[in-house]
Design a protein around this motif. Structure first.
Motif, short mmCIF file in Angstrom:
data_model
loop_
_atom_site.label_atom_id
_atom_site.label_comp_id
_atom_site.label_asym_id
_atom_site.label_seq_id
_atom_site.Cartn_x
_atom_site.Cartn_y
_atom_site.Cartn_z
N GLN A 326 -73.78 34.99 -124.71
CA GLN A 326 -73.33 35.88 -123.60
C GLN A 326 -72.37 36.97 -124.24
OE1 GLN A 326 -74.60 35.84 -120.54
NE2 GLN A 326 -75.97 34.36 -121.27
N PRO A 327 -72.70 37.91 -124.92
CA PRO A 327 -72.04 38.82 -125.62
C PRO A 327 -71.12 39.60 -124.47
CG PRO A 327 -74.13 39.65 -125.78
CD PRO A 327 -74.31 38.42 -124.81
N GLY A 328 -71.12 39.74 -123.24
CA GLY A 328 -70.63 40.41 -122.47
C GLY A 328 -71.43 40.99 -121.41
N THR A 329 -71.08 40.75 -119.95
CA THR A 329 -72.20 41.19 -119.20
C THR A 329 -71.72 42.05 -117.93
OG1 THR A 329 -73.98 40.42 -117.94
CG2 THR A 329 -72.33 38.98 -118.03
N THR A 330 -72.32 42.81 -117.37
CA THR A 330 -72.05 43.36 -115.99
C THR A 330 -73.03 43.14 -114.84
OG1 THR A 330 -72.97 45.28 -116.73
CG2 THR A 330 -70.67 45.20 -116.95
N SER A 331 -74.06 42.22 -115.53
CA SER A 331 -75.33 42.11 -114.63
C SER A 331 -75.21 40.81 -113.81
CB SER A 331 -76.60 42.25 -115.58
OG SER A 331 -77.39 41.01 -115.32
N GLY A 332 -74.99 41.28 -112.31
CA GLY A 332 -74.78 40.23 -111.42
C GLY A 332 -73.28 40.05 -111.45
N PHE A 333 -72.77 39.41 -112.52
CA PHE A 333 -71.01 39.23 -112.45
C PHE A 333 -70.74 39.89 -113.70
CE2 PHE A 333 -70.42 35.83 -115.31
CZ PHE A 333 -71.84 35.37 -115.79
N ILE A 334 -69.27 40.05 -113.74
CA ILE A 334 -68.62 40.67 -114.97
C ILE A 334 -67.93 39.49 -115.60
CG2 ILE A 334 -66.90 42.30 -115.65
CD1 ILE A 334 -67.40 43.80 -113.06
N ASN A 335 -68.40 39.35 -116.73
CA ASN A 335 -67.62 38.37 -117.81
C ASN A 335 -67.76 39.40 -119.23
OD1 ASN A 335 -67.65 36.06 -119.99
ND2 ASN A 335 -66.45 35.73 -118.22
N SER A 336 -66.67 38.87 -120.10
CA SER A 336 -66.30 40.05 -121.22
C SER A 336 -66.83 39.53 -122.46
CB SER A 336 -65.00 40.18 -121.36
OG SER A 336 -64.03 39.00 -121.59
N GLY A 337 -67.29 38.23 -122.62
CA GLY A 337 -67.89 37.27 -123.44
C GLY A 337 -67.95 36.04 -123.55
N GLU A 338 -67.99 35.50 -124.83
CA GLU A 338 -68.28 33.97 -125.14
C GLU A 338 -67.22 33.50 -126.27
OE1 GLU A 338 -72.34 32.76 -125.84
OE2 GLU A 338 -71.73 33.02 -128.14
N ILE A 339 -66.89 32.36 -126.44
CA ILE A 339 -66.41 31.62 -127.58
C ILE A 339 -66.96 30.33 -127.85
CG2 ILE A 339 -64.38 30.78 -126.31
CD1 ILE A 339 -62.60 31.58 -128.87
N GLY A 340 -67.07 30.07 -129.13
CA GLY A 340 -67.61 28.70 -129.47
C GLY A 340 -67.99 28.48 -130.81
N GLY A 341 -68.69 27.31 -131.17
CA GLY A 341 -68.87 26.95 -132.43
C GLY A 341 -70.08 25.91 -132.79
N GLN A 342 -70.35 26.08 -133.95
CA GLN A 342 -71.62 24.52 -134.00
C GLN A 342 -71.11 23.70 -135.51
OE1 GLN A 342 -75.41 25.20 -135.02
NE2 GLN A 342 -75.19 27.07 -136.36
N LEU A 343 -71.28 22.67 -135.45
CA LEU A 343 -71.28 22.05 -136.84
C LEU A 343 -72.56 21.09 -137.07
CD1 LEU A 343 -69.11 20.57 -138.75
CD2 LEU A 343 -69.27 18.59 -137.29
N ASP A 344 -72.80 21.47 -138.33
CA ASP A 344 -73.94 20.96 -139.01
C ASP A 344 -73.74 20.02 -140.09
OD1 ASP A 344 -76.82 21.16 -138.67
OD2 ASP A 344 -76.54 22.96 -137.85
N VAL A 345 -74.30 18.84 -139.80
CA VAL A 345 -74.25 17.81 -141.01
C VAL A 345 -75.66 17.61 -141.66
CG1 VAL A 345 -73.02 15.86 -141.92
CG2 VAL A 345 -71.86 16.95 -140.22
N TYR A 346 -75.80 17.52 -142.94
CA TYR A 346 -77.11 16.94 -143.29
C TYR A 346 -76.81 15.92 -144.47
CZ TYR A 346 -79.84 20.72 -141.25
OH TYR A 346 -80.41 21.81 -140.33
N TYR A 347 -77.51 14.94 -144.69
CA TYR A 347 -76.88 13.92 -145.57
C TYR A 347 -78.26 13.22 -146.00
CZ TYR A 347 -74.76 10.55 -148.39
OH TYR A 347 -74.43 9.87 -149.66
N ASN A 348 -78.28 13.09 -147.46
CA ASN A 348 -79.39 12.52 -147.91
C ASN A 348 -78.92 11.32 -148.62
OD1 ASN A 348 -82.09 12.05 -149.20
ND2 ASN A 348 -81.54 13.31 -151.03
N PHE A 349 -79.55 10.13 -147.85
CA PHE A 349 -79.33 8.81 -148.31
C PHE A 349 -80.36 8.44 -149.64
CE2 PHE A 349 -77.60 8.24 -144.12
CZ PHE A 349 -76.44 7.61 -144.36
N ARG A 350 -79.79 8.38 -150.68
CA ARG A 350 -80.71 8.29 -151.99
C ARG A 350 -81.65 7.24 -152.25
NH1 ARG A 350 -78.97 12.38 -155.39
NH2 ARG A 350 -76.88 13.14 -154.87
#
Lengths: 537, 152
Positions: A326-350
């Motif tokens: 949601q980078p900012g919308t005026t369609s239906g309702f008005i909102n300026s944008g979004e904030i958030g994040g993600q965490l990714d972990v990969y591990y290889n048990f040998r």
């Protein structure tokens, strides 16, 4: 048209000089892709059909390389386009053509080209056939690199919208990178500063002008890249320039247009080493949707790249309600944008460790969460838009048997932040591969989704029989037993001989989002037979 | 005969810029060292069969490398937003023996005419493309090794 002629003239000017330098050792490469569907009636899903019950998207690309010189074309034919693709894709056209001269340090391109600045928040033109997206610039580009210390790129042109360059939009940009570590000769550390300027020009209407909109707007991006012994940090700050948000359905202070300046911040931290890969991405964006043309509402009308930064799923049942940024919308309702994040972990048990066992074990964890902004200019989250928790395990159990298990929890806001209500679903997937001989195998996918909302519970199964390297047969069904009782069945096969692949399938497809690289388009329900032929030479 | 060869020059590794695992820009023509044939595989974080194929090669890599001289180049076609994830995945899948490249702007992918991933190429020591294959079915990796053995 004028611009197309100019680009061709530029090509013409570069060509003789270039051809003189080649010694006849050039070679031609290319590719062809055809994706056709014969649509069938299906009252169960209210299936959509193309005109004449048939749709076909075709792409032919050819490139010629001779020494430092290259040239190429792309032709596309939509006769008509497949259902759900943007409406501006129609007919047969020579869509892309370019000439390029490039040596180790210097490159000049005339015609169509793809490019991006930084992560694409400010500017990105690209092709994604799954989405019907091709925003290649028609114009010219020059780039120069000084050792591995500095790079500079300048470009000018009109981005493509549908099958031709946007008639009224012009984009000019400069992008540069400077590596301090290379200049000072640091061995173990990389430190680079980058920056971009982007000018976008499109005439505005008298009404928009009265509201303060400008035909010409500048955007900026500043970036920092750091790397040392497996640790990477990147940061980007973007001023997205002025945007015009229009919506006839909503009047803001009596105005049908809203003039806003976009901004975005991106942080990326990652570490990899010793079988462990960890990455964190945080992003905030406000009024950032940048369009090729203000007038078009097609999904391929995008001049920057704002993908969903969350787990990317490859199983159908986990993609029922994907996250739409949601980078900012005026369609239906008005909102300026979004904030958030993600965490990714990969591990290889040998191999040989307690958990790794004889053949090792791979695990993956993904967490992401996004909120819309409390108010304009704010960094404070307000309403939950999306949240996911993903745990994946991959284990080669025996020489013949490989198992992948996935658990996913997704919470999705169907009103995209207008209301607080969310749909929470839990999913499990088992992906089981059994190899009878080195080249004969079967793969089975079993999945279950449970939720109290939307259409309640789903289950799905897939069986694939593989005769490597040529044949693969599959049959699958996704069943909504919680509500609609509709079976979404599919079956087919694929045959591959070297660079040629033919895939034929028949089935029922649900209405929903089709996503590629974190960007989605809405696909209506359809039922039919699908033939995909692709080859490269 | 010479004429024939020069006029029907084989498709080669093009010269385009990609990033290595450390984020440094390198030219793809540098991959050709005149000594070692390569398997070049184009993959993406969202492409399950791609990851399956690279894992399958990784599992048999210690055996293959005893029999033949070759390298594996894994080219991530993920764009800038997913390269962090791609890098983490490569580490977590133990692809330490591979040469890892990141083709963020898709230049290498376009120059090689990759339409679908997985797309894999076998390239001789001089950079000529001798074999390529679209899609992956389990066991398909053996065909790649046959091609590599022919180049020894």
């Amino acid at each position: 048209m004028k611009r197309a002629l100019l680009a061709l003239l530029l090509c013409g000017a570069v060509a003789p000089a270039v051809l003189a330098q080649t010694d006849g050792k050039g070679y031609l490469v290319g590719s062809f892709e055809s994706n056709s569907i014969v649509y069938a009636d299906d009252s169960v899903t209210n299936a959509q059909k193309a005109e004449g019950n048939f749709g076909t998207n075709n792409y032919l690309k050819a490139d010629y390389y001779a020494g430092n010189f290259s040239a190429g074309i792309q032709m596309e034919a939509y006769q008509p386009a497949l259902v759900g693709y943007p409406n501006n894709l129609e007919g047969a056209h020579l869509t892309n053509y370019y000439m390029q001269w490039a040596d180790e340090d210097f490159a000049v391109t005339a015609g169509t080209f793809y490019d991006q600045f930084g992560s694409g928040l400010l500017f990105r033109t690209y092709e994604d056939r799954t989405l019907g997206m091709n925003t290649a610039m028609l114009g010219a580009r020059i780039s120069y690199q000084y050792k591995d210390i500095a790079r500079l790129k300048a470009l000018w042109g009109a981005p493509r919208l549908g099958v031709e360059a946007a008639p009224e939009t012009q984009v000019r940009g400069v992008d540069g990178s400077f590596s301090l570590s290379s200049l000072l000769g640091w061995g173990a550390t990389n430190l680079a500063f980058e920056g971009s300027l982007l000018n976008r020009y499109e005439p505005v209407s008298p009404i928009q002008e009265e509201l303060g909109a400008n035909a010409s707007t500048m955007g900026y991006s500043a970036r920092l890249n750091f790397e040392r012994s497996g640790f990477i940090a990147r940061a980007e700050w973007v001023d997205g320039g002025e945007k015009i948000y229009s919506n006839p359905n909503i009047l803001i202070d009596g105005k049908a247009n809203l003039i806003k300046r976009g901004n975005a911040q991106l942080v990326e931290l990652s570490y990899s080493g010793g079988g462990l890969g960890v990455s964190f991405t945080g992003r905030r964006m406000e009024w950032m949707a940048s369009k090729v043309s203000y007038a078009s509402s097609q999904t391929n009308n995008a001049l920057n790249y704002l993908p969903a930064l969350c787990a990317q799923y490859s199983y159908a049942i986990t993609n029922l309600n994907p996250y739409i940024p949601q980078p900012g919308t005026t369609s239906g309702f008005i909102n300026s944008g979004e904030i958030g994040g993600q965490l990714d972990v990969y591990y290889n048990f040998r191999r040989g460790t307690t958990l790794g066992g004889k053949r090792g074990m791979k695990v993956n964890l993904n967490l992401s969460t996004y909120y819309n902004l409390k108010e304009e200019g704010s960094y404070v989250p307000k309403t939950l838009l999306w949240r996911n928790v993903n745990v994946g395990v991959e284990k080669q159990v025996s020489r013949k048997f490989k198992m992948q298990l996935l658990y996913s929890m997704q919470e999705y806001n169907p009103s995209h932040g207008e209301g607080r209500g969310t749909w929470l679903s839990n999913m499990v997937v088992a992906d089981l591969l059994y190899k009878y001989t080195p080249t004969f195998s079967t793969r089975m996918e079993l999945a279950y989704l449970t939720t109290f909302e939307d259409h309640k519970d789903w289950m799905s199964g897939l069986l694939e029989v593989n005769f490597a390297p040529a044949w693969s047969l599959f049959a699958s069904d996704m069943f909504n037993h919680g509500d609609t009782k509709i079976h979404y069945y599919n079956f087919g096969f694929s045959y591959t001989a070297g660079r040629t692949r033919v895939a034929l399938s028949y089935g029922r497809n649900r209405a929903g989002m089709v996503c590629s690289g974190g960007v989605c388009r809405l696909m209506p329900a359809y039922t039919g037979g699908n033939l995909v032929v692709s080859t490269s030479f | 005969m010479m004429l024939l060869i020069s006029s029907a020059a084989m498709a080669q590794i093009p010269s385009v810029k990609v990033e290595d695992g450390k984020g440094k820009v390198i030219n793809t023509s540098e991959l050709v060292d005149g000594e070692t044939p390569m398997i070049i595989s184009f993959w993406a974080v969202t492409c399950k069969p791609c990851i399956r194929e690279l894992d399958a090669i990784n599992d048999v890599y210690p055996d293959w490398i005893e029999e033949a001289n070759f390298r594996v180049v894994a080219v991530s076609t993920d764009d800038a937003r997913f390269t962090a994830q791609a890098r983490s995945l490569a580490e977590g899948h133990g692809w330490g023996d591979y040469t890892l490249l990141y083709d963020k702007n898709g230049d290498f992918k376009r120059a090689m005419n990759v339409q679908f991933t997985p797309q894999v190429y076998v390239v001789d020591k001089n950079g000529n493309i001798v074999y390529s294959h679209t899609g992956y079915t389990p066991g398909g990796e053996y065909e790649l090794f046959e091609q590599i053995k022919k180049l020894q």
